[in-house]
Design an enzyme around this catalytic site. Structure first.
Site, short mmCIF file in Angstrom:
data_model
loop_
_atom_site.label_atom_id
_atom_site.label_comp_id
_atom_site.label_asym_id
_atom_site.label_seq_id
_atom_site.Cartn_x
_atom_site.Cartn_y
_atom_site.Cartn_z
N ASN A 160 0.82 -1.22 0.00
CA ASN A 160 0.00 0.00 0.00
C ASN A 160 0.85 1.27 0.00
OD1 ASN A 160 -2.43 -1.47 0.21
ND2 ASN A 160 -2.15 -1.66 2.42
N HIS B 60 -14.09 -1.04 6.25
CA HIS B 60 -12.94 -1.81 6.73
C HIS B 60 -13.24 -2.54 8.04
CE1 HIS B 60 -8.74 -2.23 8.34
NE2 HIS B 60 -8.52 -2.51 7.07
N GLU C 271 -15.81 5.14 3.72
CA GLU C 271 -14.39 5.31 3.38
C GLU C 271 -14.25 6.20 2.16
OE1 GLU C 271 -12.34 1.52 3.08
OE2 GLU C 271 -13.34 0.84 4.89
N SER D 82 -10.93 -0.21 0.52
CA SER D 82 -9.62 -0.88 0.56
C SER D 82 -9.54 -2.12 -0.31
CB SER D 82 -9.28 -1.23 2.01
OG SER D 82 -10.27 -2.06 2.57
N ASP E 256 -13.16 7.41 6.69
CA ASP E 256 -11.84 6.80 6.84
C ASP E 256 -11.17 6.89 5.47
OD1 ASP E 256 -9.70 5.04 6.82
OD2 ASP E 256 -10.72 3.49 7.98
N HIS F 147 -6.90 5.11 2.20
CA HIS F 147 -6.34 4.89 0.87
C HIS F 147 -6.44 6.11 -0.04
CE1 HIS F 147 -5.71 0.62 1.60
NE2 HIS F 147 -6.85 0.68 2.27
N LYS G 142 -0.17 3.72 4.56
CA LYS G 142 -0.31 3.56 3.12
C LYS G 142 0.56 4.60 2.40
CE LYS G 142 -3.74 0.75 4.47
NZ LYS G 142 -4.72 0.68 5.55
#
Ligand SMILES: *Cc1c(COP(=O)(O)O)cnc(C)c1O
Length: 387
Positions: free
Chosen positions: A47, A133, A175, A179, A204, A207, A236
Site C-alpha cells: 500500500n 474496513h 471510506e 480498501s 476513513d 487509501h 499507506k
C-alpha cells in the site's frame, strides 16, 4: 469442548475452506520489490502508493529523530509520551486538512476502535457502508449502539435508514477509497444526507490521503466535503505507520478524556513523528509522483482491458481482479509468484463470499516496464481460471 478442541476445529474449518491464513516472512518488501527466500519479486501487494517507505528524506528524518529523542516515547501521551514534535505535527496536519484539531493514534485500527467506542452509547446507531474496513465494522459490532449497514455506495439506501426515527445520535461511517475494491464513495451526496438528518459523518480515508486531491489532501478535499470526523492513516501513502483523527476542538478534547486507545497505550515514538513530518512534506510536493502513479494505473487498465479478466470500476491504485472462488484465486496468485510477481489473493471473510480476488496495487515506485511485465504475466496465467 476443551480449548484445544475448539482451536483445532476452527483451524480445520479454515483449511477445508481454503481460507487458512499464513504469513510469509520476507527480507524487505514494502515497495517496488519484495525479497523472499533469496528471490526478488516485483511487488504488486503493498500500500506504499508513492514509494515513500524508501524515500531517503523520510528515512533520514527517522534516523535524525532517533538520534535526538531516542527510539521510544516512554509512555502514553497523557503521561510523558506527547512531545513538542507530536504537537507540531498535529498542528501541521490540522492546518493541511483545514480542521481545528488533529489527534495522533498509533494505528488506523486503534483510531477507528477508539473513536467509535468513545462516542457511541446504547441509544445511538451506526450506519456503515457494507464494505467498510474491518477496523470500523469490528468496533461497530462491539459497540452498544445499533449497527445498520447500507448498500455499498448507495446514498438512497443510507437515506432510508436515516429517515427511521431514533432517540439517540447517529454516526454514519464510510471510506474515501474502499480498501478491497478501490472505488470511491460519493462523499458529497452522503454528507448532504447526513447533515439533513442530523447525523455525523466519519470518513476513513486510509487509501485516499496522499494520493487524491490537491497536495494529496485526500478524497474529502477532492470532493470538497468536510466530514465531522476524518480518519487518516500513515501506513499507506505516507509509507510509515500511525493515524490521525481530524475533528473540531470540543471533539478532540472529548477524545482526550474518553478514547482509551490514547490514554492507556504508549504514544508513537517522536522519531516516527519526524519521519511522518518528512513524509507529509514529500506528499505536499509530490505532484510528480501522483502523476506517475496515475500514468501507471492508466497503463495497467488499458492493458488489462484486453485480457480475460474483468476489471472493476476502480480508477485508484487498488485494482482488484475478482476471480470468485478461493482456490482459483490462490492458484492464480501462485502462478504469478512463480513468474516473479508478488500478488496476494484476498479471500473471505475479508471480502464477501464468492468474490475472492487478486488485490493488485499499483504504485509510483513501479516503472512502466513493471506494469508491462504484470500484464504479460496475467495474460500467460489466465488459462483455466473461470470468472
Ligand atoms: C489499513 C486500513 C486501516 C487500518 O490502518 P492501520 O494503520 O494499518 O491500522 C483502517 N481503515 C482502512 C480503510 C484501511 O485500509
Amino acid at each position: 469442548m476443551s480449548w484445544t478442541t475448539r482451536i483445532d476445529q476452527a483451524l480445520a474449518e479454515r483449511r477445508l475452506a481454503s481460507t487458512f491464513r499464513q504469513r510469509l516472512p520476507n527480507a524487505g518488501g514494502g515497495s517496488r520489490w519484495l525479497t523472499q527466500d533469496q528471490r526478488r519479486y516485483l511487488n504488486f501487494s503493498a500500500n506504499d502508493y508513492l514509494g515513500l517507505s524508501q524515500h531517503p528524506e523520510v528515512i533520514a528524518a527517522w534516523q535524525r529523530g532517533a538520534a535526538l529523542y531516542g527510539v521510544g516515547s516512554g509512555g502514553s501521551g497523557h503521561v510523558t509520551g506527547y512531545s513538542l514534535v507530536h504537537q507540531q505535527f498535529e498542528q501541521q496536519l490540522a492546518q493541511w486538512q483545514g480542521y481545528p484539531r488533529a489527534l495522533l493514534f498509533i494505528s488506523g485500527f486503534a483510531a477507528n476502535q477508539a473513536v467509535l467506542a468513545a462516542l457511541l452509547q446504547a441509544e445511538d446507531r451506526i450506519l456503515a457502508d457494507k464494505l467498510s474496513h474491518a477496523s470500523l465494522l469490528e468496533a461497530a459490532v462491539h459497540s452498544p449502539a445499533q449497527l445498520r449497514r447500507f448498500q455499498h455506495n448507495q446514498p438512497a439506501a443510507l437515506q432510508r435508514l436515516l429517515e427511521k426515527p431514533l432517540a439517540g445520535e447517529t454516526l454514519t461511517v464510510t471510506e474515501g477509497v474502499f480498501s478491497m475494491d478501490g472505488d470511491a464513495a460519493p462523499l458529497a451526496e452522503l454528507h448532504a444526507l447526513t447533515r439533513q438528518h442530523g447525523s455525523w459523518l466519519l470518513v476513513d480515508d486510509a487509501h485516499g490521503v496522499g494520493v487524491m486531491g490537491a497536495q494529496g489532501r485526500g478524497s474529502c478535499w477532492q470532493q470538497q466535503v468536510r466530514p465531522e470526523l476524518l480518519v487518516l492513516t500513515f501506513g499507506k501513502a505516507f509509507g510509515c505507520s500511525g493515524a490521525a483523527i481530524l475533528c473540531d476542538d470540543a471533539t478532540a478534547d472529548y477524545l482526550l478524556q474518553f478514547a482509551r486507545h490514547l490514554i492507556y497505550s504508549t504514544a508513537m515514538p517522536a522519531a516516527q513523528v519526524c519521519a511522518l513530518q518528512a513524509a507529509l512534506t514529500c506528499i505536499q510536493q509530490a505532484d510528480d509522483l501522483r502523476d506517475k502513479l496515475a500514468a501507471n494505473i492508466s497503463r495497467f487498465r488499458a492493458g488489462a482491458s484486453q485480457l480475460a479478466f474483468a476489471l472493476t470500476a476502480s480508477s485508484t491504485a487498488i485494482q482488484p481482479l475478482i476471480i470468485g472462488d478461493n482456490q482459483s484465486a490462490l492458484a492464480l496468485a501462485q502462478r504469478l509468484r512463480d513468474r516473479g510477481l508478488w500478488v496476494t489473493a484476498i479471500r473471505p471473510p475479508t471480502v464477501p463470499a464468492g468474490t475472492a480476488r487478486l488485490r493488485l496495487t499499483i504504485t509510483a515506485a513501479h516503472q512502466p516496464e513493471d506494469i508491462d511485465i504484470l500484464l504479460e504475466s496475467l495474460n500467460g496465467c489466465s488459462h483455466g481460471i473461470s470468472q
